[in-house]
Structure formats: C-alpha cells, structure tokens
Scaffold this motif. Structure first.
Motif: not given
Length: 212
Positions: A77, A100-101, A120, A124-126, A128, A186, A190
């Motif tokens: 990730q 992811v971020c 990551a 979890r992803t920023d 989202d 992911r 996005h």
C-alpha cells in the motif's frame, strides 16, 4: 490506531522519485517502534511503501509500478509525500498501483507519515470520503439519473467510472462494486472521492448543482 499488544510492526519500504533524498526520512522512521524499515533489497516484503517525490509524474508512477506485485493489487500500500499530485489520469494509475494516501510535503511531519503508514497496513485509506458524504452522493446520483435526460452518462467519466457510480447509486458499497467490476477497491474509492469533489456531487442537492 495503535496496534494491540503483540501486533508486529509495519514492514515499510522507503523510496524516492526525482531529486528527493530518502535516507533522512528512512533514518527518522527507524526510530519508530511501530514500523520496521526494510532495506532496498527487501521491497518485495513490504506491507506499505513510502514514496517521497517532488511530484506525481511518470517517473514516480514507474517507482510504484515496479513495486507492484502480480496479481494486480498485491503490492504494498503506497503513501505518497509530494508537492504536486499530477493529472487525474496519473492519480488513477497510481491508485491501480497501490496509492492509498497523498500528503503535501511542505505540511507533513513525521507523526503524520507514521499514522498514514499504520492506516495503510490496516487497509484504511485517506482517499475515502466520509460515510455521510457517500450517502449524500448516492442521493445526488439517484436524482441525477431520474431528472436528467443524459443521466450519469452526462458526467465527465469514462464507461467504467460511470458504471461504478451507477452501482453506487443502486446501494452497493466500494468492496461490492470492486468485486462486480473486477477492479481494485482503492480505484472505486478514488472515483467516489473524485465524484464528491471534481463533479461537485455529494455536497449539494441536484437542483443546486444544475443551477451552478
């Protein structure tokens, strides 16, 4: 989120693109007990990869591509620290390779990088959007589909992206959409994020959007 007792540290690869130096960042991350910084020859073992770059360009995308392991989506990730984040198409390609971020270089300290790497590893992803915004977006998409003759096809999306939003409007979540369309979750997230921002959906009613 702090890992529970006995949780192993996140295996992290640190790499760069362009003229940015990675060594000072790697040295700083090695002081963090929740991270295990890998050597250059151990990238294949990484759960998360920190890419430090001036911008998301073709060279940075190649770094992400080279770290991605088959089958697609099985690589680390990726957390990107940069000043410029490229075009929409470049971001989507980066998402395909694990992004992811994204963090702005000038406003990001060590603590924020560590948190992003931990998130990551936890999936979890920023990228989202908040769940409340997803609910609002879903309502906007349903209204758009029923009130406009062009429906979702009138948006600035390619066929796959439009299909993602149709499924979202039908009530499917990101994981189910990814499964239905055989694409990375992911990337679905996005597209949802992009729809909430670039397309100005999920933040206002369809009537307000039409009047804008």
């Amino acid at each position: 989120m702090r890992p529970g007792r006995g949780t192993p540290p996140v295996a992290v690869a640190v790499t760069t693109s362009g003229q940015t130096a990675a060594d000072p960042v790697a040295v700083a991350l090695r002081t963090q007990p929740r991270l295990r910084v890998l050597g250059r020859e151990q990238v294949a073992q990484a759960e998360a990869m920190l890419v430090v770059a001036h911008e998301l360009d073709e060279q940075t995308l190649k770094v992400m591509h080279d770290a991605d392991r088959p089958p697609r989506g099985n690589g680390p990730q990726v957390v990107l620290v940069a000043e410029r984040f490229g075009t929409e198409q470049q971001i989507l390609r980066a998402v395909d390779h694990g992004l992811v971020c994204v963090l702005p270089h000038s406003r990001t300290g060590l603590d924020r990088i560590v948190l992003a790497l931990l998130r990551a590893r936890d999936g979890r992803t920023d990228l989202d959007p908040p769940e409340s915004v997803v609910h609002s977006l879903r309502a906007d998409l349903r209204a758009l589909r029923h009130q406009s003759s062009s429906g979702l096809s009138g948006l600035a999306l390619d066929a796959l992206e439009a299909e993602m939003l149709r499924l979202l409007a039908d009530g499917l979540g990101a994981a189910d959409i990814a499964l239905a369309l055989n694409c990375p979750e992911r990337k679905v997230k996005h597209v949802i994020h992009r729809s909430c921002t670039t397309l100005s959906l999920g933040h206002r009613t369809w009537a307000a959007a039409r009047a804008a």
